[in-house]
Design a protein around this motif. Structure first.
Motif, PDB file in Angstrom:
ATOM      1  N   GLY A  11       0.804  -1.215   0.000  1.00  0.00           N
ATOM      2  CA  GLY A  11       0.000   0.000   0.000  1.00  0.00           C
ATOM      3  C   GLY A  11       0.832   1.258   0.000  1.00  0.00           C
ATOM      4  O   GLY A  11       0.351   2.344   0.312  1.00  0.00           O
ATOM      5  N   THR A  12       2.097   1.131  -0.374  1.00  0.00           N
ATOM      6  CA  THR A  12       3.000   2.271  -0.342  1.00  0.00           C
ATOM      7  C   THR A  12       3.103   2.965  -1.698  1.00  0.00           C
ATOM      8  O   THR A  12       3.688   4.021  -1.819  1.00  0.00           O
ATOM      9  N   GLY A  13       2.533   2.323  -2.721  1.00  0.00           N
ATOM     10  CA  GLY A  13       2.543   2.926  -4.044  1.00  0.00           C
ATOM     11  C   GLY A  13       3.624   2.401  -4.960  1.00  0.00           C
ATOM     12  O   GLY A  13       3.846   2.954  -6.034  1.00  0.00           O
ATOM     13  N   LYS A  14       4.282   1.301  -4.562  1.00  0.00           N
ATOM     14  CA  LYS A  14       5.357   0.764  -5.405  1.00  0.00           C
ATOM     15  C   LYS A  14       4.824   0.269  -6.749  1.00  0.00           C
ATOM     16  O   LYS A  14       5.371   0.603  -7.811  1.00  0.00           O
ATOM     17  N   SER A  15       3.744  -0.521  -6.692  1.00  0.00           N
ATOM     18  CA  SER A  15       3.180  -1.051  -7.929  1.00  0.00           C
ATOM     19  C   SER A  15       2.608   0.066  -8.794  1.00  0.00           C
ATOM     20  O   SER A  15       2.762   0.062 -10.016  1.00  0.00           O
ATOM     21  N   THR A  16       1.950   1.001  -8.150  1.00  0.00           N
ATOM     22  CA  THR A  16       1.380   2.118  -8.896  1.00  0.00           C
ATOM     23  C   THR A  16       2.473   2.912  -9.590  1.00  0.00           C
ATOM     24  O   THR A  16       2.296   3.357 -10.730  1.00  0.00           O
ATOM     25  N   LEU A  17       3.608   3.053  -8.912  1.00  0.00           N
ATOM     26  CA  LEU A  17       4.732   3.760  -9.526  1.00  0.00           C
ATOM     27  C   LEU A  17       5.145   3.076 -10.828  1.00  0.00           C
ATOM     28  O   LEU A  17       5.320   3.727 -11.860  1.00  0.00           O
ATOM     29  N   LEU A  18       5.279   1.743 -10.786  1.00  0.00           N
ATOM     30  CA  LEU A  18       5.658   1.011 -12.005  1.00  0.00           C
ATOM     31  C   LEU A  18       4.619   1.225 -13.106  1.00  0.00           C
ATOM     32  O   LEU A  18       4.955   1.418 -14.266  1.00  0.00           O
ATOM     33  N   ARG A  19       3.346   1.180 -12.724  1.00  0.00           N
ATOM     34  CA  ARG A  19       2.290   1.351 -13.707  1.00  0.00           C
ATOM     35  C   ARG A  19       2.270   2.753 -14.293  1.00  0.00           C
ATOM     36  O   ARG A  19       1.883   2.956 -15.440  1.00  0.00           O
ATOM     37  N   CYS A  20       2.673   3.714 -13.488  1.00  0.00           N
ATOM     38  CA  CYS A  20       2.750   5.086 -14.004  1.00  0.00           C
ATOM     39  C   CYS A  20       3.904   5.204 -15.006  1.00  0.00           C
ATOM     40  O   CYS A  20       3.819   5.950 -15.979  1.00  0.00           O
ATOM     41  N   ILE A  21       4.982   4.465 -14.740  1.00  0.00           N
ATOM     42  CA  ILE A  21       6.147   4.577 -15.617  1.00  0.00           C
ATOM     43  C   ILE A  21       5.824   4.061 -17.022  1.00  0.00           C
ATOM     44  O   ILE A  21       6.210   4.667 -18.012  1.00  0.00           O
TER      45      ILE A  21
END
Lengths: 226, 255
Positions: free
Chosen positions: B41-51
């Protein structure tokens, strides 16, 4: 309008002659089905895509279409098309019947395809986009082939319904199976035999169709150990 | 000094009022392996998806090479073709064989001929040790095999960077090693990689840099030695200690 020949009248008509007379209406039953079912599939698939991928506004319109078409009896639509609309364009009973059944079926088939598209899920779409496919390529190459596989069992159901509902065109005088059963049942005073024959023919048509679709489903099943 | 292939500046992502991460700055150098760790829930996966633009960021910039890919009018498909992505739950195309999974992008996106695509796809399957399984469907493969096919599928596009989103989290423990092994050899071959993982053995051994994220921010980053031996923040030490205890510093394929 079929003419009942003289030799087909009378009480002691043998069963085979009666059956053959009724079965010759299968051509119309078949005709209505192969017009209504594929056109319903084509329109239904198109509408399902609009429903699922077209955004909220279009989704609402599709929902209204689906609700209305599934909410009125097919026979009412049939009469509307034949007695009201066809005044202008001179539609035969056969075509008015086939088209209205196609329209009704498109709403049901839209729901079938929509459900299938939703069960494939967004993850498959996302994986395809991640490879670099456009949205369109992803839907056509990844989502659709999986969705159509999922759609076969419910679609098989819809095919059976359309084969049976094709009998509704008897009300417009199209000499299909039921209409012929009605005529010969009355003229020979053997309604039991006549309607049972009709029932038998419909039963065979539906069963064979479902068997064929089962085979198709098996053939298209993706191999899996699970 | 190697050029950064990826520069992230003040990147922010929110869902409504819920801030996933905010004002992230991160550079990834060509050939580096960056391991991103942190609580869920820290945003690691979302970060990858944003990239790779699967998810839109709300503000900030991402530079990929000399192009700002967060700019308006960016051809997203073009960007994704150069960024490989491996998902936690593999996401192979279920109706296609391993070979077809790898081939598809080569034919549809790279427009290779069927024969050329097949040759390239076989090469990639060989690279992940699955040439013998080319004709098998995802449902006939183990999780580890599926994930290796997914890696081959991404590699086939000749990406400039590979993103791994918890690639081993959905795997049975005995299958983790084979996937990490493939990733390790990729890193040795000089592939630029960003890996979200809890596999501390892998991080320690393969990462050039470990990034510790928590609550939508980067708490600390550094080399594995810095992070494991002398972290600046107590919170980093605490997390690393806990996660190492849970997942082990040892690799699963060492028997």
């Amino acid at each position: 309008m079929p003419v009942i020949r003289q030799e087909l009248k009378g009480e002691n008509l043998d069963f085979l002659t009666l059956l053959r007379y009724i079965a010759s209406g299968t051509a119309y039953t078949f005709g209505v089905t192969v017009i209504a079912l594929p056109s319903g599939l084509l329109i239904g698939t198109l509408l399902a895509f609009l429903y699922v991928y077209g955004g909220k506004g279009i989704g609402k319109v599709m929902n209204v279409y689906s609700t209305v078409m599934r909410g009125i009896p097919p026979l009412v639509l049939l009469f509307l098309l034949y007695f009201v609309v066809s005044k202008g364009i001179n539609l035969s009973g056969f075509w008015a019947g086939s088209i209205s059944l196609g329209i009704v079926s498109s709403a049901y088939q839209m729901e079938i395809i929509r459900g299938a598209l939703l069960s494939v899920g967004n993850d498959q779409l996302m994986a395809a986009r991640a490879v670099g496919l456009s949205r369109r390529q992803a839907v056509i190459n990844i989502v659709l082939p999986q969705a159509l596989r999922l759609a076969i069992p419910p679609w098989s159901n819809e095919a059976a319904i359309i084969i049976k509902d094709s009998s509704l065109v008897y009300a417009l005088g199209v000499p299909e199976i039921l209409r012929r059963a009605q005529l010969i049942g009355a003229s020979t005073h053997q309604p039991l035999l006549a309607y049972l024959s009709a029932a038998l023919i419909y039963f065979v048509l539906v069963t064979v169709t479902n068997r064929l679709l089962n085979l198709l489903e098996k053939k298209l099943t993706v191999p899996s150990n699970h | 000094m190697p050029e950064p292939i990826l520069r992230i500046r003040k990147l922010t992502k929110k869902y409504g009022d819920n801030v996933i991460f905010h004002d992230l700055d991160l550079d990834v150098n060509e050939g580096d392996t960056i391991v991103i760790i942190g609580p869920s829930g820290t945003g690691k996966s979302t970060l990858l998806r944003c990239i790779n633009l699967l998810t839109r960021s709300d503000s900030g910039q991402i530079w990929f090479g000399d192009k700002e890919i967060t700019a308006k009018g960016t051809n997203e498909d073009r960007v994704r073709q150069q960024i490989g992505m491996v998902f936690q739950n593999f996401l192979l195309f279920n109706h296609l064989s391993a070979l077809e999974n790898v081939k598809l992008g080569l034919i549809k996106v790279k427009h290779l001929s069927k024969a050329a695509a097949e040759a390239k796809a076989m090469e990639e399957l060989e690279r992940v040790g699955l040439a013998d399984w080319a004709g098998h469907y995802p449902g006939q493969l183990s999780g580890g095999q599926q994930q290796r096919v997914a890696i081959a599928r991404a590699l086939a596009m000749d990406p400039r960077i590979m993103l791994f989103d918890e690639p081993t989290s959905a795997l049975d423990p005995e299958l983790i090693g084979e996937v990490l092994e493939v990733m390790r050899s990729l890193a040795l071959d000089g592939m630029t990689m960003m890996v979200v993982t809890h596999e501390m053995g892998f991080a320690r051994e393969v990462a050039d840099r470990i990034v510790f994220m928590e609550k939508g921010s980067i708490v600390e980053e550094g080399s594995p030695i810095e992070m494991f031996n002398r972290p600046k923040f107590e919170r980093t030490r605490e997390f690393l200690w806990k996660i190492t205890e849970l997942y082990g510093a040892k690799d699963h394929d060492e028997t």
